[in-house]
Design a protein around this motif. Structure first.
Motif, PDB file in Angstrom:
ATOM      1  N   PRO A  35      -7.996  -6.420 -35.970  1.00 23.58           N
ATOM      2  CA  PRO A  35      -7.841  -5.564 -35.150  1.00 23.58           C
ATOM      3  C   PRO A  35      -6.743  -4.549 -35.352  1.00 23.58           C
ATOM      4  O   PRO A  35      -5.860  -4.459 -36.034  1.00 23.58           O
ATOM      5  N   VAL A  36      -6.702  -3.369 -34.667  1.00 23.13           N
ATOM      6  CA  VAL A  36      -5.994  -2.089 -34.873  1.00 23.13           C
ATOM      7  C   VAL A  36      -5.565  -1.599 -33.649  1.00 23.13           C
ATOM      8  O   VAL A  36      -6.254  -1.476 -32.541  1.00 23.13           O
ATOM      9  N   ILE A  37      -4.239  -0.900 -33.766  1.00 22.68           N
ATOM     10  CA  ILE A  37      -3.697   0.048 -32.916  1.00 22.68           C
ATOM     11  C   ILE A  37      -3.457   1.333 -33.517  1.00 22.68           C
ATOM     12  O   ILE A  37      -2.777   1.296 -34.650  1.00 22.68           O
ATOM     13  N   ALA A  38      -3.944   2.459 -32.878  1.00 24.21           N
ATOM     14  CA  ALA A  38      -3.791   3.689 -33.652  1.00 24.21           C
ATOM     15  C   ALA A  38      -2.773   4.518 -32.909  1.00 24.21           C
ATOM     16  O   ALA A  38      -2.937   4.573 -31.568  1.00 24.21           O
ATOM     17  N   PHE A  39      -1.952   5.110 -33.447  1.00 25.38           N
ATOM     18  CA  PHE A  39      -0.980   6.198 -32.998  1.00 25.38           C
ATOM     19  C   PHE A  39      -1.128   7.513 -33.681  1.00 25.38           C
ATOM     20  O   PHE A  39      -1.183   7.473 -34.882  1.00 25.38           O
ATOM     21  N   ILE A  40      -1.382   8.498 -32.643  1.00 23.74           N
ATOM     22  CA  ILE A  40      -1.580   9.977 -33.377  1.00 23.74           C
ATOM     23  C   ILE A  40      -0.599  10.857 -32.684  1.00 23.74           C
ATOM     24  O   ILE A  40      -0.732  10.934 -31.547  1.00 23.74           O
ATOM     25  N   ASN A  41      -0.260  11.526 -33.783  1.00 19.31           N
ATOM     26  CA  ASN A  41       0.672  12.884 -33.088  1.00 19.31           C
ATOM     27  C   ASN A  41      -0.276  13.992 -33.282  1.00 19.31           C
ATOM     28  O   ASN A  41      -0.718  14.592 -33.832  1.00 19.31           O
ATOM     29  N   THR A  42      -0.717  14.351 -31.746  1.00 24.05           N
ATOM     30  CA  THR A  42      -1.742  15.452 -31.736  1.00 24.05           C
ATOM     31  C   THR A  42      -1.335  16.774 -32.054  1.00 24.05           C
ATOM     32  O   THR A  42      -1.902  17.671 -32.139  1.00 24.05           O
ATOM     33  N   LYS A  43       0.155  16.811 -32.053  1.00 17.24           N
ATOM     34  CA  LYS A  43       0.672  18.175 -32.728  1.00 17.24           C
ATOM     35  C   LYS A  43       0.751  18.444 -33.873  1.00 17.24           C
ATOM     36  O   LYS A  43       0.937  19.541 -34.703  1.00 17.24           O
ATOM     37  N   PHE A  66      -3.288   5.835 -28.945  1.00 14.08           N
ATOM     38  CA  PHE A  66      -2.124   6.239 -28.327  1.00 14.08           C
ATOM     39  C   PHE A  66      -1.652   7.537 -28.888  1.00 14.08           C
ATOM     40  O   PHE A  66      -1.739   7.810 -30.083  1.00 14.08           O
ATOM     41  N   ASP A  67      -1.682   8.640 -27.777  1.00 12.62           N
ATOM     42  CA  ASP A  67      -1.192  10.086 -28.213  1.00 12.62           C
ATOM     43  C   ASP A  67       0.501   9.908 -27.948  1.00 12.62           C
ATOM     44  O   ASP A  67       1.002   9.731 -27.040  1.00 12.62           O
ATOM     45  N   LEU A  68       0.968  10.131 -29.340  1.00 13.58           N
ATOM     46  CA  LEU A  68       2.339   9.941 -29.318  1.00 13.58           C
ATOM     47  C   LEU A  68       2.994  11.207 -28.316  1.00 13.58           C
ATOM     48  O   LEU A  68       4.236  10.936 -28.223  1.00 13.58           O
ATOM     49  N   GLY A  69       2.497  12.046 -28.021  1.00 14.70           N
ATOM     50  CA  GLY A  69       3.138  13.163 -27.257  1.00 14.70           C
ATOM     51  C   GLY A  69       3.150  12.505 -25.924  1.00 14.70           C
ATOM     52  O   GLY A  69       3.928  13.175 -25.059  1.00 14.70           O
ATOM     53  N   VAL A 106      -1.056   4.857 -38.223  1.00 17.28           N
ATOM     54  CA  VAL A 106      -0.396   6.175 -37.656  1.00 17.28           C
ATOM     55  C   VAL A 106      -0.861   7.371 -38.319  1.00 17.28           C
ATOM     56  O   VAL A 106      -0.899   7.460 -39.572  1.00 17.28           O
ATOM     57  N   ALA A 107      -1.203   8.310 -37.719  1.00 21.53           N
ATOM     58  CA  ALA A 107      -1.607   9.721 -37.988  1.00 21.53           C
ATOM     59  C   ALA A 107      -0.689  10.829 -37.757  1.00 21.53           C
ATOM     60  O   ALA A 107      -0.290  11.051 -36.414  1.00 21.53           O
ATOM     61  N   GLY A 108      -0.012  11.313 -38.800  1.00 20.54           N
ATOM     62  CA  GLY A 108       0.812  12.411 -38.471  1.00 20.54           C
ATOM     63  C   GLY A 108       1.487  12.658 -39.880  1.00 20.54           C
ATOM     64  O   GLY A 108       0.811  12.515 -40.588  1.00 20.54           O
ATOM     65  N   GLY A 109       2.651  13.443 -39.884  1.00 22.96           N
ATOM     66  CA  GLY A 109       3.469  13.942 -40.951  1.00 22.96           C
ATOM     67  C   GLY A 109       4.197  12.706 -41.200  1.00 22.96           C
ATOM     68  O   GLY A 109       4.350  11.715 -40.813  1.00 22.96           O
ATOM     69  N   ASP A 110       4.948  13.057 -42.514  1.00 22.10           N
ATOM     70  CA  ASP A 110       5.797  11.870 -42.885  1.00 22.10           C
ATOM     71  C   ASP A 110       6.830  11.589 -41.923  1.00 22.10           C
ATOM     72  O   ASP A 110       7.259  10.363 -41.598  1.00 22.10           O
ATOM     73  N   GLY A 111       7.417  12.598 -40.978  1.00 21.78           N
ATOM     74  CA  GLY A 111       8.449  12.414 -39.878  1.00 21.78           C
ATOM     75  C   GLY A 111       7.781  11.262 -39.025  1.00 21.78           C
ATOM     76  O   GLY A 111       8.502  10.395 -38.353  1.00 21.78           O
ATOM     77  N   THR A 112       6.436  11.579 -38.674  1.00 25.07           N
ATOM     78  CA  THR A 112       5.840  10.703 -37.654  1.00 25.07           C
ATOM     79  C   THR A 112       5.937   9.311 -38.210  1.00 25.07           C
ATOM     80  O   THR A 112       6.033   8.316 -37.612  1.00 25.07           O
ATOM     81  N   GLU A 481      11.052  16.621 -28.332  1.00 23.16           N
ATOM     82  CA  GLU A 481       9.829  17.432 -28.327  1.00 23.16           C
ATOM     83  C   GLU A 481       9.037  16.726 -29.602  1.00 23.16           C
ATOM     84  O   GLU A 481       9.512  16.836 -30.629  1.00 23.16           O
ATOM     85  N   ILE A 482       7.822  16.070 -29.240  1.00 22.66           N
ATOM     86  CA  ILE A 482       7.353  15.485 -30.612  1.00 22.66           C
ATOM     87  C   ILE A 482       6.637  16.583 -31.620  1.00 22.66           C
ATOM     88  O   ILE A 482       6.635  16.382 -32.650  1.00 22.66           O
ATOM     89  N   SER A 483       6.531  17.871 -31.012  1.00 26.21           N
ATOM     90  CA  SER A 483       6.131  18.847 -31.783  1.00 26.21           C
ATOM     91  C   SER A 483       7.321  19.133 -33.141  1.00 26.21           C
ATOM     92  O   SER A 483       6.839  19.833 -33.983  1.00 26.21           O
ATOM     93  N   HIS A 484       8.318  18.609 -32.824  1.00 25.78           N
ATOM     94  CA  HIS A 484       9.522  19.007 -33.911  1.00 25.78           C
ATOM     95  C   HIS A 484       9.307  18.158 -34.954  1.00 25.78           C
ATOM     96  O   HIS A 484      10.038  18.498 -36.096  1.00 25.78           O
TER      97      HIS A 484
END
Length: 486
Positions: A35-43, A66-69, A106-112, A481-484
């Motif tokens: 079972p998985v939970i996915a978090f995605i930084n859409t920015k 889940f959209d982290l934004g 978790v999908a995003g950069g190292d900061g995410t 702001e999540i885009s930062h």
């Protein structure tokens, strides 16, 4: 979608009655094996983050993506684990299996990724869920270190399904995290940027809980603390990164894909003088002239660390990946290791690797199989002390997030101290670059480099750190702001 793919996806899906509070409990016909939970930084990743969100929602339940934004991960996970505990108390077998087998994506950069790792640490669970990282940033050091690659992934259904299958068979690996504390006075003059919460990395926040015996506990003094998973650096590399982030903040429309970002980064390295520092970078700003460095190899005993005068950048490494996959520490040969008491760079041994660089050309030696920076030390704790000197500022960077740091203009001292924090569990593929001190297949020179006594309480200094906890160290404050994030 064919029947075979649908059957495979059942292993990853979590029933809605577990994900949506107040839903009617249903008897499950299938217990998911992963079972998985996915978090995605859409920015992140230009348009890739948004496309990835759509694909994950089409393959899994929309309630487990889940959209982290829009969704705060700490609230999502707190609610999920609270629901699981309630269901388990009623004898729900499926809830117990989901809690035991849950894996986080978790999908995003190292900061995410660092943000999510901090949130999971904050939960303080007996068995925290392991984490897989999708590389959507520019450097992608965390994903690369654990075998998930450094190039932005495909967003089509087959690519995502392939990634899910990798998550299913990935092995678990522990990773150290590091606590950082910085004390400084607010500068009364100088050309530095104002120190405001958003000018510092998201993982470095102001706080006021310092002990009454602290020498820097005085009016006009600010204390900051935070943490990192990958690296902390200072000097010219952080200066280039600061220029890149400033440019991206001013013109976000120019930074839509990974290749453009990396090309811009190289151009800035040239214009900032990183390739010809002797012409653009006065020797008075070299690390030996800016800071006094102390390390703690054994608990309670600080010793001075000699920094060569030519070093213009210092990197404190936790993972074997820096600047998009380079390994500054390398693998010391056995003779040098025995002479200098060095080991390969394990990610769970409670040691930081401290490396120095003279310039960008020095960094390019990392492209060779045996290349490495100037190995300065391996240590359980490191302390940087900045006194009044020729420079009124330097540049620092933590897990990809840079800032411009004011330095003393009078008799004050700026202190940065790094010490062990905790560990999290990562998911690693067979392409994993990281090595564990507990893995028999990992190369090793010495068995026990980590002094476990460093975790014991030691007077006021350690008591102060213990109060911090892992929670707020990595928490993204409200209103950011999540885009930062990268």
């Amino acid at each position: 979608m064919d029947d075979k793919s649908e059957e495979v996806l059942q292993d990853f899906r979590i029933p809605d009655y577990i994900l949506v509070p107040g839903s009617k409990v249903k008897t499950a016909s299938h217990i998911p094996s992963c079972p998985v939970i996915a978090f995605i930084n859409t920015k992140s990743g230009g348009q890739l983050g948004g496309e990835l969100l759509i694909t994950y929602c089409s393959l899994l339940s929309k309630n487990q993506v889940f959209d982290l934004g829009k969704n705060s991960p700490d609230k999502v996970l707190h609610q999920l684990y609270a629901t699981l505990e309630v269901l388990k108390s009623t004898g729900d077998v499926l809830a117990g299996e989901v809690q035991k087998k849950l894996r986080i994506i978790v999908a995003g950069g190292d900061g995410t990724a660092g943000w999510l790792l901090g949130v999971i640490s904050d939960l303080k669970l007996p068995k925290p869920p392991p984490v897989a990282t999708v590389p959507l940033g520019t450097g992608n050091n965390l994903p690369f270190s654990f075998g998930w690659g450094k190039k932005n992934p495909g967003t089509d259904r087959q690519s995502v399904l392939s990634f899910l299958n990798q998550v299913k068979i990935a092995k678990e690996m522990k990773m150290d995290s590091w606590h950082m504390i910085m004390r400084m006075k607010t500068p009364k003059q100088g050309a530095c940027d104002p120190i405001a919460p958003l000018e510092l990395p998201h993982s470095l926040h102001a706080f006021h809980r310092v002990s009454v015996t602290d020498k820097l506990n005085m009016e006009g003094c600010h204390t900051f603390r935070g943490g990192f998973w990958n690296y902390f650096s200072m000097g010219m590399d952080a200066q280039v990164s600061y220029a890149f982030h400033s440019e991206r903040k001013s013109h976000p429309e120019k930074f839509k894909n990974q290749l453009v970002n990396q090309t811009t980064y190289l151009k800035l390295a040239s214009t900032q003088g990183w390739f010809c520092p002797s012409l653009h970078h006065p020797s008075s700003r070299n690390m030996a002239q800016l800071t006094k460095v102390k390390i703690m190899r054994k608990h309670g005993k600080w010793e001075d660390l000699n920094i060569p005068h030519s070093i213009r950048s210092i990197v404190c490494l936790n993972l074997p990946s820096f600047s998009g996959g380079l390994n500054p520490w390398g693998n010391p040969n056995q003779r040098k290791s025995a002479y200098r008491d060095l080991t390969p760079p394990y990610v769970d041994d409670g040691l930081l690797e401290i490396v120095g660089f003279r310039n960008a050309w020095h960094g390019l030696v990392l492209l060779s199989s045996k290349g490495h920076g100037t190995r300065l030390a391996q240590t359980n704790r490191v302390r940087f002390e900045f006194h009044k000197g020729a420079a009124d500022h330097t540049f620092m960077r933590m897990d990809g997030e840079p800032w411009k740091q004011p330095l003393p203009v009078d008799d004050d001292t700026v202190v940065v101290e790094i010490s062990p924090s905790s560990q999290v569990t990562m998911l690693a593929t067979p392409l994993c670059q990281s090595k564990s001190i507990h893995d028999p297949s990992s190369p090793r020179i010495y068995q026990d480099n980590y002094d476990s006594s460093s975790e014991e309480e030691c007077g006021e200094d350690w008591e102060e750190r213990r109060k911090f906890g892992a929670a707020d160290t990595f928490k993204i404050p409200d209103g950011v702001e999540i885009s930062h994030l990268s």
